[in-house]
Design a protein around this motif. Sequence first.
Motif, PDB file in Angstrom:
ATOM      1  N   LEU A 160      -6.330 -50.228  29.906  1.00 34.38           N
ATOM      2  CA  LEU A 160      -7.404 -51.391  30.359  1.00 34.38           C
ATOM      3  C   LEU A 160      -7.783 -51.316  31.458  1.00 34.38           C
ATOM      4  CD1 LEU A 160      -5.715 -54.396  28.157  1.00 34.38           C
ATOM      5  CD2 LEU A 160      -7.685 -52.841  27.502  1.00 34.38           C
ATOM      6  N   ALA A 161      -9.099 -51.451  31.704  1.00 31.51           N
ATOM      7  CA  ALA A 161      -9.822 -51.229  33.230  1.00 31.51           C
ATOM      8  C   ALA A 161      -9.677 -52.760  33.954  1.00 31.51           C
ATOM      9  CB  ALA A 161     -11.133 -50.893  33.150  1.00 31.51           C
ATOM     10  N   VAL A 162      -8.834 -53.041  34.759  1.00 34.35           N
ATOM     11  CA  VAL A 162      -8.659 -54.213  35.476  1.00 34.35           C
ATOM     12  C   VAL A 162      -8.890 -54.154  36.908  1.00 34.35           C
ATOM     13  CG1 VAL A 162      -7.111 -56.224  36.007  1.00 34.35           C
ATOM     14  CG2 VAL A 162      -6.969 -55.051  33.839  1.00 34.35           C
ATOM     15  N   ASP A 163      -9.944 -54.731  37.728  1.00 30.82           N
ATOM     16  CA  ASP A 163     -10.118 -54.617  39.122  1.00 30.82           C
ATOM     17  C   ASP A 163      -9.335 -55.781  39.715  1.00 30.82           C
ATOM     18  OD1 ASP A 163     -11.215 -54.633  41.339  1.00 30.82           O
ATOM     19  OD2 ASP A 163     -13.613 -54.697  40.834  1.00 30.82           O
ATOM     20  N   PHE A 164      -7.967 -55.246  40.156  1.00 30.72           N
ATOM     21  CA  PHE A 164      -7.084 -56.197  40.858  1.00 30.72           C
ATOM     22  C   PHE A 164      -7.549 -56.701  42.168  1.00 30.72           C
ATOM     23  CE2 PHE A 164      -4.202 -54.174  37.797  1.00 30.72           C
ATOM     24  CZ  PHE A 164      -3.642 -55.391  37.084  1.00 30.72           C
ATOM     25  N   GLY A 165      -8.333 -55.701  42.701  1.00 33.22           N
ATOM     26  CA  GLY A 165      -9.010 -56.280  44.071  1.00 33.22           C
ATOM     27  C   GLY A 165     -10.181 -57.222  43.950  1.00 33.22           C
ATOM     28  N   LEU A 166     -10.885 -57.425  42.760  1.00 30.70           N
ATOM     29  CA  LEU A 166     -11.637 -58.538  42.647  1.00 30.70           C
ATOM     30  C   LEU A 166     -10.757 -59.600  42.210  1.00 30.70           C
ATOM     31  CD1 LEU A 166     -14.273 -59.786  41.964  1.00 30.70           C
ATOM     32  CD2 LEU A 166     -14.459 -58.853  39.747  1.00 30.70           C
ATOM     33  N   LEU A 167      -9.719 -59.383  41.562  1.00 30.27           N
ATOM     34  CA  LEU A 167      -8.852 -60.591  41.104  1.00 30.27           C
ATOM     35  C   LEU A 167      -8.304 -61.328  42.440  1.00 30.27           C
ATOM     36  CD1 LEU A 167      -6.960 -59.524  38.097  1.00 30.27           C
ATOM     37  CD2 LEU A 167      -8.802 -61.208  38.047  1.00 30.27           C
ATOM     38  N   GLU A 168      -7.712 -60.597  43.248  1.00 30.30           N
ATOM     39  CA  GLU A 168      -7.265 -60.977  44.480  1.00 30.30           C
ATOM     40  C   GLU A 168      -8.255 -61.662  45.334  1.00 30.30           C
ATOM     41  OE1 GLU A 168      -4.434 -59.526  48.277  1.00 30.30           O
ATOM     42  OE2 GLU A 168      -5.543 -57.924  47.034  1.00 30.30           O
ATOM     43  N   GLU A 169      -9.667 -61.281  45.438  1.00 28.94           N
ATOM     44  CA  GLU A 169     -10.622 -61.840  46.071  1.00 28.94           C
ATOM     45  C   GLU A 169     -10.945 -63.362  45.589  1.00 28.94           C
ATOM     46  OE1 GLU A 169     -14.046 -59.428  46.122  1.00 28.94           O
ATOM     47  OE2 GLU A 169     -13.434 -57.754  47.016  1.00 28.94           O
ATOM     48  N   GLN A 170     -10.792 -63.420  44.227  1.00 27.35           N
ATOM     49  CA  GLN A 170     -11.128 -64.634  43.573  1.00 27.35           C
ATOM     50  C   GLN A 170     -10.097 -65.505  43.715  1.00 27.35           C
ATOM     51  OE1 GLN A 170     -11.681 -63.245  39.432  1.00 27.35           O
ATOM     52  NE2 GLN A 170     -13.715 -62.812  39.508  1.00 27.35           N
ATOM     53  N   ALA A 171      -8.916 -65.198  43.890  1.00 20.05           N
ATOM     54  CA  ALA A 171      -7.740 -66.061  44.250  1.00 20.05           C
ATOM     55  C   ALA A 171      -7.738 -66.585  45.524  1.00 20.05           C
ATOM     56  CB  ALA A 171      -6.363 -65.151  43.984  1.00 20.05           C
ATOM     57  N   THR A 172      -8.292 -65.607  46.413  1.00 18.70           N
ATOM     58  CA  THR A 172      -8.452 -65.940  47.824  1.00 18.70           C
ATOM     59  C   THR A 172      -9.279 -67.267  47.846  1.00 18.70           C
ATOM     60  OG1 THR A 172      -7.944 -63.732  48.582  1.00 18.70           O
ATOM     61  CG2 THR A 172      -8.920 -65.361  50.083  1.00 18.70           C
ATOM     62  N   VAL A 173     -10.409 -67.327  47.332  1.00 16.75           N
ATOM     63  CA  VAL A 173     -11.487 -68.468  47.071  1.00 16.75           C
ATOM     64  C   VAL A 173     -10.739 -69.688  46.595  1.00 16.75           C
ATOM     65  CG1 VAL A 173     -13.517 -68.967  46.245  1.00 16.75           C
ATOM     66  CG2 VAL A 173     -13.464 -66.679  47.237  1.00 16.75           C
ATOM     67  N   VAL A 174      -9.950 -69.356  45.335  1.00 21.11           N
ATOM     68  CA  VAL A 174      -9.424 -70.440  44.973  1.00 21.11           C
ATOM     69  C   VAL A 174      -8.584 -71.286  45.760  1.00 21.11           C
ATOM     70  CG1 VAL A 174      -8.040 -71.231  42.701  1.00 21.11           C
ATOM     71  CG2 VAL A 174      -9.882 -69.617  42.486  1.00 21.11           C
ATOM     72  N   LEU A 175      -7.752 -70.530  46.243  1.00 18.16           N
ATOM     73  CA  LEU A 175      -6.646 -71.040  47.242  1.00 18.16           C
ATOM     74  C   LEU A 175      -7.225 -71.825  48.459  1.00 18.16           C
ATOM     75  CD1 LEU A 175      -3.705 -71.641  47.914  1.00 18.16           C
ATOM     76  CD2 LEU A 175      -3.618 -69.137  49.090  1.00 18.16           C
ATOM     77  N   ALA A 176      -8.350 -71.258  48.999  1.00 15.33           N
ATOM     78  CA  ALA A 176      -9.157 -71.791  50.039  1.00 15.33           C
ATOM     79  C   ALA A 176      -9.791 -73.147  49.539  1.00 15.33           C
ATOM     80  CB  ALA A 176     -10.105 -70.984  50.618  1.00 15.33           C
ATOM     81  N   GLU A 177     -10.351 -73.235  48.672  1.00 11.07           N
ATOM     82  CA  GLU A 177     -11.047 -74.457  47.809  1.00 11.07           C
ATOM     83  C   GLU A 177     -10.055 -75.600  47.514  1.00 11.07           C
ATOM     84  OE1 GLU A 177     -12.758 -73.132  44.329  1.00 11.07           O
ATOM     85  OE2 GLU A 177     -14.752 -72.274  45.548  1.00 11.07           O
ATOM     86  N   ARG A 178      -8.829 -74.969  47.064  1.00 12.04           N
ATOM     87  CA  ARG A 178      -7.781 -76.285  46.770  1.00 12.04           C
ATOM     88  C   ARG A 178      -7.178 -76.932  47.894  1.00 12.04           C
ATOM     89  NH1 ARG A 178      -9.244 -76.215  42.405  1.00 12.04           N
ATOM     90  NH2 ARG A 178      -9.751 -78.216  43.053  1.00 12.04           N
ATOM     91  N   LEU A 179      -7.340 -75.900  49.383  1.00 20.20           N
ATOM     92  CA  LEU A 179      -6.744 -76.624  50.500  1.00 20.20           C
ATOM     93  C   LEU A 179      -7.452 -77.179  51.228  1.00 20.20           C
ATOM     94  CD1 LEU A 179      -4.135 -73.858  51.410  1.00 20.20           C
ATOM     95  CD2 LEU A 179      -3.692 -75.774  50.114  1.00 20.20           C
ATOM     96  N   ALA A 180      -8.806 -76.795  51.037  1.00 18.31           N
ATOM     97  CA  ALA A 180      -9.998 -77.410  52.005  1.00 18.31           C
ATOM     98  C   ALA A 180      -9.920 -78.877  52.540  1.00 18.31           C
ATOM     99  CB  ALA A 180     -11.234 -77.008  51.511  1.00 18.31           C
TER     100      ALA A 180
END
Length: 300
Positions: free
Chosen positions: A199-219
Amino acid sequence: MMGERHPVVVGVDGSVAALGAVSWAAEEARRRGAPLRLVYAFELPFRYPPGVVEQDSLRDALRREKDGYLEAARAQALQTAPDLGIEAVTVDGTAVEVLVRESETAAVVVVATRGHGGFTGLLLGSTSVGLAGRAHCPVVVVRGASDGGPVVVGVDGTPVGEAAIAFAFEQAAALGTDLVAVHSWTDPALANALAAGYLAVDFGLLEEQATVVLAERLAGWQEKYPQVRVTRQLVRDHPTRALLHYADRARLVVVGSRGRGGFAGLVLGSTSQHLMHHAACPVAVVRTEAPHGGAGVAPG
């Protein structure tokens, strides 16, 4: 109930482990400027049914024993915080029933990982699920040393975990220590399974999304507590291993009572129990509904 502030409640059973929990609770009460409430849950043992021993005599003997436990706990608390206001009570009922009721008016409920008497097996099996899942305020499970290091919080990336983040920031600010926010954004086992299935999974994109989510939760919380230095950790690992890794150097680990994503089933499944039994420091479990424990309300 003593005073106007919500008390810090700690379960007492006469064990050495419980005295460690009393010390932690006394220091927490001192920081909050709150009273400490020592609670002994009183229940006649099942192994002495009516007719085998005289029930009134047994109850009297056990009550005399509990008086000694409470006095030892009071002495331990005063050694930690000499000027602390302390109330010691005996309450009929099982440990979980008693502490869940106490949590309705407590700022925090503190327990040890193991003990005897009224709190035997308090954090083993279904009992821990009952307490952590039903408490109306944060529950702190005291195990291991807690003298230094940062506060570590597991961030699941959803609004459900907001109460845990709030409590973690509050603790870090009160302790004058750093906060490490850990977000487990994928499990290696899942990644391997996906790869094996072509299955084609873009783990780089997943990590970028996770970075945004973490920043939003802490801001918002970083703005509310500017004095707290925050380190963000995106971990490509199972949540249990990730949190245990950081717990080795932590003063306190904080997790939410339910969530999804990287911390699905953290309290109701094996991950939470593993953390409670094996973390090298105290563990705080914070439900989403934490009306008076200093958590649960998003910063404005």
